[in-house]
Scaffold this active site. Structure first.
Site, mmCIF file in Angstrom:
data_model
loop_
_atom_site.group_PDB
_atom_site.id
_atom_site.type_symbol
_atom_site.label_atom_id
_atom_site.label_comp_id
_atom_site.label_asym_id
_atom_site.label_seq_id
_atom_site.Cartn_x
_atom_site.Cartn_y
_atom_site.Cartn_z
ATOM 1 C CE LYS A 79 -3.849 2.082 2.620
ATOM 2 N NZ LYS A 79 -4.743 1.932 3.792
ATOM 3 C CB SER A 159 -7.995 3.943 2.813
ATOM 4 O OG SER A 159 -7.140 3.301 3.776
ATOM 5 C CB SER A 183 -8.682 1.244 5.786
ATOM 6 O OG SER A 183 -9.390 2.455 5.874
#
Length: 492
Positions: A79, A159, A183
């Site tokens: 990420k 996210s 997330s």
């Protein structure tokens, strides 16, 4: 010929160890598939072929010498919140455009030390602020899943949506995420994956761009519970560079997968039945209870009375911490800068141009609740609610071993469908997940079924602090009973 896209992390590692294929071949496939999907899915901020091939070649050399480590030669996506030395890290924000860290996050270093191969950074909601992956500076990420008979583009959840898309599209074999209010678990539910939020401090936050420091939890997304257990084990560990990291030993979480749940008490909280929840979610939750009961667990009705205050408390605490953490981004030392007439004007123009709408909204909320006259009324009150939520969980875990809930109040929704409405409608997607972040306890999402449109739905398992082993054993029992093997059909 091996179908690389269908392999789990365990299968990829075993295939490499048995020399059924090479790490270079696996890396070449991963890079080719990533490039082919990027135009449609927009899942990556960086695809680094040079580094991936160099790491794959080194892995092949280790395998040839019989020195393979746990993740030797397996491609893993990061990420874009985790610092990877020498690779642009932007948190999907314009304000960090061009920022290339000269250091490595502890989590990524642990993965490379376990033999994993880095090939890409994944897109995310800007600074991890979002539940749909629509707030990235580079535009929304698209979920590989589509509803039956529809070509409408769906959100992958946020996210950590880029990580979820990379896995669901059969590109990566594992991916990192961060979970501040759901997330990791929410994208996992939306994409038919396993998502794990370990205990706060189990995985170091050092080298991870901060959103809300007391709520941020690094963790993995994976195709199976076993894959997730292995990734959690390799990511975790004490870190002297993070004062909040847990200093105790890391159990072998993989050994908990497949462990019997017979005799365990599973709590079903009444407060997670929310008004307007689709019948499909209720039915799946009921099915999950039946599966665990059939596996020998005892089902117990419990109450977590402070649950209704979790979302309001979260959306005070998280923006408050964000307003403090994001104050460091001013264009002076790194990232984007917009020159102004003087220093103050430069600050204002840089932050106005660099931060997106959602980030600006949360920074303003956070600054407001921390300001004189409102600190006691909002922030301190939210901290008191946080303590009561933890007390609720502690009381529940005196009588049960794990808690079972839905992960999300719906399946994946269309891109743009909620962003146009009130922000509160988007925030409600976190209604089942924020409590575990507020309490700092482990939770995971397991894919358990499809809705009427053929989209994935997940069930959530929550356990007491530092008891990820029970979480993985219950998660594996659900996985076995659900037999979820659906995949997104390739359209990209």
């Amino acid at each position: 010929m091996t179908d690389f896209s269908a392999l789990t992390l365990v299968e990829a590692a075993e295939g490499l160890k048995n020399k059924e294929f090479s790490a270079v071949e696996l890396a070449e496939f991963t890079l080719e598939r990533a490039h082919a999907a990027q135009g449609a899915l927009n899942a990556f901020t960086v695809i680094d072929a040079g580094r991936a091939m160099a790491m794959a070649k080194a892995s092949d050399e280790r395998i040839a010498k019989g020195e393979a480590r746990a993740l030797e030669g397996v491609p893993v996506a990061m990420k874009d919140l985790f610092a990877v030395e020498g690779v642009e890290t932007t948190a999907s924000s314009n304000i960090l455009k061009g920022f290339t860290p000269t250091y490595e996050s502890t989590v990524s270093k642990n993965l490379w030390d376990a033999g994993a191969v880095f090939f890409a950074k994944t897109s995310m909601d800007e600074f991890a602020m979002g539940s749909s992956n629509e707030t990235a500076a580079s535009g929304p990420v698209v979920n590989p899943w589509r509803a039956k008979g529809s070509e409408e583009k769906l959100v992958p959840g946020g996210s950590s949506g880029g990580s979820a898309a990379a896995l669901a599209a059969g590109i990566s074999y594992g991916a990192t995420g961060t979970d501040t209010g759901g997330s990791i678990r929410q994208p996992a539910a939306f994409a038919g994956l396993v998502g794990v939020k370990p205990t706060y401090g189990r995985c170091s936050r050092w080298g991870v761009v901060a959103f809300a420091s007391s709520l941020d939890h690094p963790g993995p997304l994976a195709k199976t519970v076993r894959d997730a257990a292995i990734l959690t084990r390799e990511m975790a560990g004490p870190d002297p560079k993070d004062s909040t990291s847990y200093t105790g030993p890391v159990p072998d979480f993989e050994k908990a997968v497949g462990r019997s749940v017979k005799g365990l008490k599973i709590g079903i909280p009444a407060e997670y039945r929310v008004e307007g929840m689709p019948q499909e979610i209720e039915t799946l939750w009921s099915q999950g209870r039946d599966w665990l009961k059939a596996a020998g667990a005892e089902i117990v009705d419990i109450s977590l009375p402070m649950t209704k205050y979790a979302l309001p408390a979260y959306y005070i605490i998280a923006p408050a911490e964000a307003s403090s953490n994001l104050a460091r981004y001013d264009g002076m030392r790194y990232g984007q800068r917009v020159e102004g007439e003087d220093l103050t004007d430069t600050y204002e123009k840089t932050r106005a141009a660099g931060f997106g709408t959602e980030v600006q909204r949360r920074v303003l909320i956070g600054t407001y609740v921390l300001s004189a006259g409102y600190y006691d009324a909002y922030y301190l009150k939210a901290l008191k609610v946080r303590r009561r939520i933890l007390e609720d969980f502690n009381a529940a875990f005196e009588t049960v071993d794990a808690i079972l809930t839905p992960t999300t109040p719906s399946a994946a929704f269309a891109i743009g469908s909620k962003a146009k409405a009130s922000p509160i409608e988007m925030y409600l997607n976190d209604i089942f997940t924020v409590t575990a972040n507020i309490a700092g306890i482990p939770a995971m999402s397991v894919p358990a079924g499809l809705d009427k449109n053929g989209l994935p739905l997940g069930l959530q398992v929550i356990t007491r602090a530092l008891d990820e082993e029970t979480m993985f054993s219950v998660g594996a029992a659900l996985e076995d009973a659900a037999g979820f093997d659906a995949k997104a059909e390739v359209w990209w």
